[in-house]
Design an enzyme around this catalytic site. Structure first.
Site, PDB file in Angstrom:
ATOM      1  N   PRO A 107      11.372   5.890  46.793  1.00  0.00           N
ATOM      2  CA  PRO A 107      11.047   5.149  45.579  1.00  0.00           C
ATOM      3  C   PRO A 107      10.526   6.007  44.424  1.00  0.00           C
ATOM      4  O   PRO A 107       9.773   6.959  44.640  1.00  0.00           O
ATOM      5  CB  PRO A 107       9.958   4.169  46.032  1.00  0.00           C
ATOM      6  CG  PRO A 107       9.413   4.746  47.281  1.00  0.00           C
ATOM      7  CD  PRO A 107      10.553   5.474  47.937  1.00  0.00           C
ATOM      8  N   ASN A 108      10.990   5.633  43.260  1.00  0.00           N
ATOM      9  CA  ASN A 108      10.582   6.228  41.972  1.00  0.00           C
ATOM     10  C   ASN A 108      11.190   7.609  41.716  1.00  0.00           C
ATOM     11  O   ASN A 108      11.034   8.153  40.625  1.00  0.00           O
ATOM     12  CB  ASN A 108       9.045   6.300  41.843  1.00  0.00           C
ATOM     13  CG  ASN A 108       8.418   4.929  41.964  1.00  0.00           C
ATOM     14  OD1 ASN A 108       8.803   4.026  41.232  1.00  0.00           O
ATOM     15  ND2 ASN A 108       7.504   4.751  42.897  1.00  0.00           N
TER      16      ASN A 108
ATOM     17  N   ARG B 224       9.463  10.812  34.804  1.00  0.00           N
ATOM     18  CA  ARG B 224       8.239  10.387  35.482  1.00  0.00           C
ATOM     19  C   ARG B 224       7.252  11.555  35.613  1.00  0.00           C
ATOM     20  O   ARG B 224       7.583  12.573  36.231  1.00  0.00           O
ATOM     21  CB  ARG B 224       8.629   9.918  36.884  1.00  0.00           C
ATOM     22  CG  ARG B 224       7.491   9.614  37.789  1.00  0.00           C
ATOM     23  CD  ARG B 224       7.966   9.491  39.232  1.00  0.00           C
ATOM     24  NE  ARG B 224       6.851   9.153  40.082  1.00  0.00           N
ATOM     25  CZ  ARG B 224       6.831   9.329  41.386  1.00  0.00           C
ATOM     26  NH1 ARG B 224       7.882   9.813  42.006  1.00  0.00           N
ATOM     27  NH2 ARG B 224       5.771   9.003  42.087  1.00  0.00           N
TER      28      ARG B 224
ATOM     29  N   TYR C 214       6.241  16.452  38.345  1.00  0.00           N
ATOM     30  CA  TYR C 214       7.570  16.459  38.974  1.00  0.00           C
ATOM     31  C   TYR C 214       8.636  17.212  38.179  1.00  0.00           C
ATOM     32  O   TYR C 214       9.784  17.298  38.621  1.00  0.00           O
ATOM     33  CB  TYR C 214       8.028  15.013  39.226  1.00  0.00           C
ATOM     34  CG  TYR C 214       7.094  14.258  40.153  1.00  0.00           C
ATOM     35  CD1 TYR C 214       6.982  14.625  41.491  1.00  0.00           C
ATOM     36  CD2 TYR C 214       6.309  13.200  39.699  1.00  0.00           C
ATOM     37  CE1 TYR C 214       6.128  13.947  42.350  1.00  0.00           C
ATOM     38  CE2 TYR C 214       5.442  12.517  40.542  1.00  0.00           C
ATOM     39  CZ  TYR C 214       5.363  12.902  41.874  1.00  0.00           C
ATOM     40  OH  TYR C 214       4.514  12.242  42.731  1.00  0.00           O
TER      41      TYR C 214
ATOM     42  N   ASN D 189      12.994  12.981  51.265  1.00  0.00           N
ATOM     43  CA  ASN D 189      11.757  12.814  50.496  1.00  0.00           C
ATOM     44  C   ASN D 189      11.538  11.305  50.401  1.00  0.00           C
ATOM     45  O   ASN D 189      12.126  10.633  49.547  1.00  0.00           O
ATOM     46  CB  ASN D 189      11.870  13.442  49.105  1.00  0.00           C
ATOM     47  CG  ASN D 189      10.544  13.359  48.328  1.00  0.00           C
ATOM     48  OD1 ASN D 189       9.637  12.653  48.746  1.00  0.00           O
ATOM     49  ND2 ASN D 189      10.461  14.061  47.210  1.00  0.00           N
TER      50      ASN D 189
ATOM     51  N   ALA E 113       6.557   7.683  48.138  1.00  0.00           N
ATOM     52  CA  ALA E 113       5.337   6.945  48.518  1.00  0.00           C
ATOM     53  C   ALA E 113       5.431   6.356  49.926  1.00  0.00           C
ATOM     54  O   ALA E 113       4.403   6.198  50.606  1.00  0.00           O
ATOM     55  CB  ALA E 113       5.067   5.856  47.499  1.00  0.00           C
TER      56      ALA E 113
ATOM     57  N   HIS F 243       3.695   7.874  53.097  1.00  0.00           N
ATOM     58  CA  HIS F 243       2.294   7.658  53.447  1.00  0.00           C
ATOM     59  C   HIS F 243       2.024   6.263  54.011  1.00  0.00           C
ATOM     60  O   HIS F 243       0.905   5.974  54.408  1.00  0.00           O
ATOM     61  CB  HIS F 243       1.415   7.867  52.199  1.00  0.00           C
ATOM     62  CG  HIS F 243       1.835   9.068  51.390  1.00  0.00           C
ATOM     63  ND1 HIS F 243       1.834  10.334  51.899  1.00  0.00           N
ATOM     64  CD2 HIS F 243       2.323   9.173  50.111  1.00  0.00           C
ATOM     65  CE1 HIS F 243       2.269  11.182  50.961  1.00  0.00           C
ATOM     66  NE2 HIS F 243       2.575  10.497  49.877  1.00  0.00           N
TER      67      HIS F 243
ATOM     68  N   ASP G 298       9.565   5.724  62.380  1.00  0.00           N
ATOM     69  CA  ASP G 298      10.254   5.369  63.634  1.00  0.00           C
ATOM     70  C   ASP G 298      11.746   5.659  63.538  1.00  0.00           C
ATOM     71  O   ASP G 298      12.369   6.081  64.521  1.00  0.00           O
ATOM     72  CB  ASP G 298      10.062   3.878  63.952  1.00  0.00           C
ATOM     73  CG  ASP G 298       8.698   3.581  64.567  1.00  0.00           C
ATOM     74  OD1 ASP G 298       7.950   4.535  64.871  1.00  0.00           O
ATOM     75  OD2 ASP G 298       8.375   2.383  64.732  1.00  0.00           O
TER      76      ASP G 298
ATOM     77  N   GLU H 123      11.556  17.235  55.989  1.00  0.00           N
ATOM     78  CA  GLU H 123      10.789  16.438  55.009  1.00  0.00           C
ATOM     79  C   GLU H 123      10.462  17.330  53.806  1.00  0.00           C
ATOM     80  O   GLU H 123      10.002  18.460  53.975  1.00  0.00           O
ATOM     81  CB  GLU H 123       9.487  15.971  55.680  1.00  0.00           C
ATOM     82  CG  GLU H 123       8.546  15.226  54.750  1.00  0.00           C
ATOM     83  CD  GLU H 123       7.236  14.832  55.455  1.00  0.00           C
ATOM     84  OE1 GLU H 123       7.087  15.080  56.671  1.00  0.00           O
ATOM     85  OE2 GLU H 123       6.366  14.292  54.752  1.00  0.00           O
TER      86      GLU H 123
ATOM     87  N   HIS I 101       8.656  17.406  49.820  1.00  0.00           N
ATOM     88  CA  HIS I 101       7.918  16.814  48.699  1.00  0.00           C
ATOM     89  C   HIS I 101       7.907  17.804  47.554  1.00  0.00           C
ATOM     90  O   HIS I 101       7.667  19.004  47.777  1.00  0.00           O
ATOM     91  CB  HIS I 101       6.473  16.461  49.095  1.00  0.00           C
ATOM     92  CG  HIS I 101       6.439  15.456  50.191  1.00  0.00           C
ATOM     93  ND1 HIS I 101       6.712  14.128  49.976  1.00  0.00           N
ATOM     94  CD2 HIS I 101       6.265  15.608  51.517  1.00  0.00           C
ATOM     95  CE1 HIS I 101       6.681  13.493  51.137  1.00  0.00           C
ATOM     96  NE2 HIS I 101       6.416  14.360  52.085  1.00  0.00           N
TER      97      HIS I 101
ATOM     98  N   SER J 139       5.808  17.882  44.983  1.00  0.00           N
ATOM     99  CA  SER J 139       4.442  18.315  44.672  1.00  0.00           C
ATOM    100  C   SER J 139       3.740  18.770  45.950  1.00  0.00           C
ATOM    101  O   SER J 139       4.196  18.497  47.074  1.00  0.00           O
ATOM    102  CB  SER J 139       3.666  17.153  44.034  1.00  0.00           C
ATOM    103  OG  SER J 139       3.562  16.075  44.943  1.00  0.00           O
TER     104      SER J 139
ATOM    105  N   ARG K  32      -3.474  16.798  46.361  1.00  0.00           N
ATOM    106  CA  ARG K  32      -3.563  15.579  45.550  1.00  0.00           C
ATOM    107  C   ARG K  32      -4.502  14.566  46.231  1.00  0.00           C
ATOM    108  O   ARG K  32      -5.350  14.952  47.022  1.00  0.00           O
ATOM    109  CB  ARG K  32      -2.144  15.029  45.322  1.00  0.00           C
ATOM    110  CG  ARG K  32      -1.265  16.046  44.564  1.00  0.00           C
ATOM    111  CD  ARG K  32       0.124  15.513  44.299  1.00  0.00           C
ATOM    112  NE  ARG K  32       0.080  14.355  43.404  1.00  0.00           N
ATOM    113  CZ  ARG K  32       1.138  13.560  43.182  1.00  0.00           C
ATOM    114  NH1 ARG K  32       2.305  13.824  43.762  1.00  0.00           N
ATOM    115  NH2 ARG K  32       1.024  12.534  42.366  1.00  0.00           N
TER     116      ARG K  32
ATOM    117  N   ARG L  26      -2.361  10.719  50.048  1.00  0.00           N
ATOM    118  CA  ARG L  26      -1.063  11.412  50.152  1.00  0.00           C
ATOM    119  C   ARG L  26      -1.063  12.444  51.278  1.00  0.00           C
ATOM    120  O   ARG L  26      -0.081  13.123  51.517  1.00  0.00           O
ATOM    121  CB  ARG L  26      -0.726  12.134  48.842  1.00  0.00           C
ATOM    122  CG  ARG L  26      -0.515  11.181  47.690  1.00  0.00           C
ATOM    123  CD  ARG L  26      -0.015  11.902  46.451  1.00  0.00           C
ATOM    124  NE  ARG L  26      -0.313  11.118  45.279  1.00  0.00           N
ATOM    125  CZ  ARG L  26       0.465  10.130  44.810  1.00  0.00           C
ATOM    126  NH1 ARG L  26       1.599   9.843  45.388  1.00  0.00           N
ATOM    127  NH2 ARG L  26       0.104   9.441  43.737  1.00  0.00           N
TER     128      ARG L  26
HETATM  129  C1  DQA Z   1       6.321  12.919  46.475  1.00  0.00           C
HETATM  130  C2  DQA Z   1       4.825  12.824  46.771  1.00  0.00           C
HETATM  131  C3  DQA Z   1       4.438  11.390  47.072  1.00  0.00           C
HETATM  132  O1  DQA Z   1       3.046  11.313  47.364  1.00  0.00           O
HETATM  133  C4  DQA Z   1       4.725  10.499  45.876  1.00  0.00           C
HETATM  134  O2  DQA Z   1       4.423   9.160  46.177  1.00  0.00           O
HETATM  135  C5  DQA Z   1       6.116  10.638  45.370  1.00  0.00           C
HETATM  136  C6  DQA Z   1       6.741  11.962  45.360  1.00  0.00           C
HETATM  137  C7  DQA Z   1       6.733  14.338  46.031  1.00  0.00           C
HETATM  138  O3  DQA Z   1       7.930  14.613  46.075  1.00  0.00           O
HETATM  139  O4  DQA Z   1       5.887  15.136  45.643  1.00  0.00           O
HETATM  140  O5  DQA Z   1       6.690   9.691  44.856  1.00  0.00           O
HETATM  141  O6  DQA Z   1       7.034  12.613  47.661  1.00  0.00           O
END
Ligand code: DQA
Length: 137
Positions: free
Chosen positions: A9-10, A17, A22, A71, A74, A77, A84, A95, A97, A99, A104, A108
């Site tokens: 998401p996002n 954003r 990012y 990735n 959110a 977390h 699962d 995995e 991320h 950031s 942070r 997170r």
């Molecule tokens: C993220 C870190 C997450 O905590 C956050 O909710 C994101 C992006 C990252 O790529 O740094 O949306 O996964």
């Protein structure tokens, strides 16, 4: 080799954003660069803001592609379901991320994905996806 990048998401808002966290590049532009750089691999890309769609995609690709770069944003977390799903499939998952999640907010710093991932990369910006591809190569 067949790899897939799955973004949660996002992450469709990358470029707009919180650019101080990012960066200012869209994922679509970055993905084109990756495809040009790694012409020998088949890389696909999927993004969803919906938890169940991410789980469905993991089930769909998780038994026959060679690697998944995830990735979950959110949902990392919060989602026992995505954790699962990663556990239930056979394709290795890295995995990523963008950031440094450990520098942070405290919420997170827990990931439902990490215990079942074959590796974790965070804090390298978009380069983390590139490093994940290199880890599969
Ligand atoms: C993220 C870190 C997450 O905590 C956050 O909710 C994101 C992006 C990252 O790529 O740094 O949306 O996964």
């Amino acid at each position: 080799m067949k790899l897939i990048i799955i973004n949660g998401p996002n992450l469709n808002l990358l470029g707009k954003r919180e650019p101080e966290i990012y960066g200012s590049k869209t994922f679509e532009d970055f993905f084109k660069e990756l495809q040009l750089k790694y012409k020998e691999i088949e890389i696909s890309y999927f993004q969803s803001n919906i938890e169940g769609e991410i789980i469905d995609k993991l089930h769909e690709v998780g038994f026959d592609c060679d690697g998944i770069i995830l990735n979950a944003a959110a949902y990392t977390h919060t989602s026992v379901g995505i954790g699962d799903a990663v556990k239930g499939i056979t394709t290795p998952v890295v995995e990523v991320h963008i950031s440094n999640i450990h520098a942070r907010e405290e919420f997170r710093q827990h990931s439902y994905i990490s215990p079942n991932a074959s590796g974790v990369l965070f804090g390298f910006g978009l380069k983390g996806y590139d490093l994940a591809i290199q880890s599969f190569l």
